[in-house]
Design a protein around this motif. Structure first.
Motif, PDB file in Angstrom:
ATOM      1  N   GLN A  95     112.099   5.791 139.763  1.00  0.00           N
ATOM      2  CA  GLN A  95     112.092   4.908 138.600  1.00  0.00           C
ATOM      3  C   GLN A  95     110.950   5.259 137.650  1.00  0.00           C
ATOM      4  OE1 GLN A  95     112.283   4.038 141.754  1.00  0.00           O
ATOM      5  NE2 GLN A  95     113.673   2.313 142.116  1.00  0.00           N
ATOM      6  N   GLY A  96     109.783   5.577 138.212  1.00  0.00           N
ATOM      7  CA  GLY A  96     108.640   5.948 137.378  1.00  0.00           C
ATOM      8  C   GLY A  96     108.883   7.240 136.622  1.00  0.00           C
ATOM      9  N   ILE A  97     109.471   8.230 137.297  1.00  0.00           N
ATOM     10  CA  ILE A  97     109.755   9.506 136.638  1.00  0.00           C
ATOM     11  C   ILE A  97     110.768   9.319 135.516  1.00  0.00           C
ATOM     12  CG2 ILE A  97     110.724  11.809 136.984  1.00  0.00           C
ATOM     13  CD1 ILE A  97     109.602  11.739 139.831  1.00  0.00           C
ATOM     14  N   ILE A  98     111.805   8.521 135.770  1.00  0.00           N
ATOM     15  CA  ILE A  98     112.808   8.250 134.738  1.00  0.00           C
ATOM     16  C   ILE A  98     112.179   7.527 133.552  1.00  0.00           C
ATOM     17  CG2 ILE A  98     114.881   6.899 134.232  1.00  0.00           C
ATOM     18  CD1 ILE A  98     115.834   7.538 137.080  1.00  0.00           C
ATOM     19  N   MET A  99     111.284   6.567 133.823  1.00  0.00           N
ATOM     20  CA  MET A  99     110.613   5.837 132.753  1.00  0.00           C
ATOM     21  C   MET A  99     109.784   6.776 131.884  1.00  0.00           C
ATOM     22  SD  MET A  99     107.872   2.695 133.042  1.00  0.00           S
ATOM     23  CE  MET A  99     109.025   1.707 134.005  1.00  0.00           C
ATOM     24  N   VAL A 100     109.075   7.711 132.516  1.00  0.00           N
ATOM     25  CA  VAL A 100     108.254   8.657 131.761  1.00  0.00           C
ATOM     26  C   VAL A 100     109.125   9.576 130.910  1.00  0.00           C
ATOM     27  CG1 VAL A 100     106.675  10.618 131.976  1.00  0.00           C
ATOM     28  CG2 VAL A 100     106.354   8.588 133.396  1.00  0.00           C
ATOM     29  N   PHE A 101     110.196  10.103 131.480  1.00  0.00           N
ATOM     30  CA  PHE A 101     111.101  10.960 130.717  1.00  0.00           C
ATOM     31  C   PHE A 101     111.709  10.201 129.533  1.00  0.00           C
ATOM     32  CE2 PHE A 101     111.786  13.827 134.563  1.00  0.00           C
ATOM     33  CZ  PHE A 101     111.104  14.887 133.989  1.00  0.00           C
ATOM     34  N   THR A 102     112.093   8.943 129.764  1.00  0.00           N
ATOM     35  CA  THR A 102     112.704   8.147 128.697  1.00  0.00           C
ATOM     36  C   THR A 102     111.715   7.904 127.568  1.00  0.00           C
ATOM     37  OG1 THR A 102     114.114   7.032 130.326  1.00  0.00           O
ATOM     38  CG2 THR A 102     113.893   5.991 128.174  1.00  0.00           C
ATOM     39  N   SER A 103     110.492   7.535 127.910  1.00  0.00           N
ATOM     40  CA  SER A 103     109.493   7.257 126.878  1.00  0.00           C
ATOM     41  C   SER A 103     109.087   8.511 126.118  1.00  0.00           C
ATOM     42  CB  SER A 103     108.263   6.601 127.509  1.00  0.00           C
ATOM     43  OG  SER A 103     107.674   7.454 128.475  1.00  0.00           O
ATOM     44  N   ALA A 104     109.127   9.664 126.780  1.00  0.00           N
ATOM     45  CA  ALA A 104     108.709  10.904 126.128  1.00  0.00           C
ATOM     46  C   ALA A 104     109.655  11.318 125.005  1.00  0.00           C
ATOM     47  CB  ALA A 104     108.616  12.029 127.156  1.00  0.00           C
ATOM     48  N   MET A 105     110.919  10.890 125.074  1.00  0.00           N
ATOM     49  CA  MET A 105     111.876  11.305 124.053  1.00  0.00           C
ATOM     50  C   MET A 105     111.978  10.319 122.891  1.00  0.00           C
ATOM     51  SD  MET A 105     115.463  10.670 126.124  1.00  0.00           S
ATOM     52  CE  MET A 105     114.915  11.636 127.527  1.00  0.00           C
ATOM     53  N   ILE A 106     111.246   9.215 122.944  1.00  0.00           N
ATOM     54  CA  ILE A 106     111.340   8.185 121.901  1.00  0.00           C
ATOM     55  C   ILE A 106     110.961   8.719 120.515  1.00  0.00           C
ATOM     56  CG2 ILE A 106     110.326   6.017 121.087  1.00  0.00           C
ATOM     57  CD1 ILE A 106     110.312   5.048 123.971  1.00  0.00           C
TER      58      ILE A 106
END
Length: 273
Positions: free
Chosen positions: A136-147
């Motif tokens: 979940q943490g890795i997915i959250m980081v990837f999601t925020s990086a593309m904002i």
């Protein structure tokens, strides 16, 4: 006419050379992935004396690629889908409701395009949220990086969508959610697909983020699996080349499926502000 022919010839030669710089390394990797250990170590462009398809089965078995593939697919699909949809919604609000707060938020988000990621702070934040060493943490980081990129690209496309469409939908009784998903989102399809493809390829190929945020092998994506496999098989270049080919195949497939949207989506989303 002679001068034009010479110019055209030079242009074609330059294009051919540029194509060769891309095609030849990929050709070398693919060809050597079917060779024996001795042949592959020479890294020549010659065809293999014997085509060893068993290299791929060995790599899949020894390299733990099935688990790595599942993790990469999970990270890329979930993070990219969430990121693109949420960024499209945010870009629509920022574009249609231009308050001082939304203008500030837009330019604040754009700062993410210029500042590098601070992994030390990121790890501390995830530890505070008890999301360190979790998918979940890795997915959250990837999601925020593309904002930043997605908001910038999609918002500039939303500017070209007439406001009259919103007004007509509201008159017909559409609410905010219905207005976005039924009216606006279909119009954003080219730029959203473009963002999806580019971000999917970025997440799939990312090496540093999983390296810093995961210490358990069961959470390693394909890039980390290749890294581990290379460390154990430095002298087996045939296996390493096969590993690289298997890692690249999903990205190539995604790009080929959605390439027709990339040019239209990027140009549509970048010409207006």
């Amino acid at each position: 006419m002679t001068k034009k022919k010479v110019q055209n010839l030079l242009k074609h030669l330059v294009c051919i050379l540029l194509c060769l710089t891309v095609i030849l390394p990929f050709y070398m990797v693919v060809i050597n992935s079917f060779k024996s250990k001795g042949e592959a170590s020479r890294m020549s462009l010659a065809l293999p004396k014997e085509w060893l398809f068993s290299n791929y089965t060995e790599v899949i078995d020894k390299g733990n690629l099935i688990q790595g593939f599942s993790n990469s697919l999970l990270y890329a699909l979930v993070a990219t889908t969430l990121g693109v949809v949420l960024c499209a919604m945010a870009a629509f609000v920022m574009c249609r409701k231009r308050t001082r707060l939304n203008v500030f938020l837009y330019y604040f988000v754009l700062c993410g395009l210029f500042f590098p990621v601070n992994y030390v702070t990121l790890v501390r934040v995830l530890s505070t949220l008890h999301l360190n060493d979790t998918r979940q943490g890795i997915i959250m980081v990837f999601t925020s990086a593309m904002i930043p990129f997605c908001v910038f690209t999609i918002r500039n496309f939303v500017v070209s969508v007439p406001v009259e469409l919103d007004e007509a939908a509201v008159i017909d009784g559409a609410g905010p959610i219905s207005l976005f998903f039924k009216i606006i989102m279909p119009l954003l399809k080219p730029t959203m697909v473009t963002c999806f493809i580019l971000q999917f390829m970025g997440v799939w190929s990312d090496f540093l983020t999983p390296l810093y945020l995961s210490s358990k092998s069961k959470m390693f994506p394909m890039t980390m699996a290749v890294y581990q496999f290379f460390g154990k098989n430095k002298s087996y270049w045939n296996y390493i080349f096969a590993d690289i080919v298997l890692t690249c195949i999903p990205v190539v497939i995604v790009y080929m499926i959605g390439q027709k949207y990339i040019v239209g989506g990027m140009t549509s989303g970048a010409v207006k502000e």
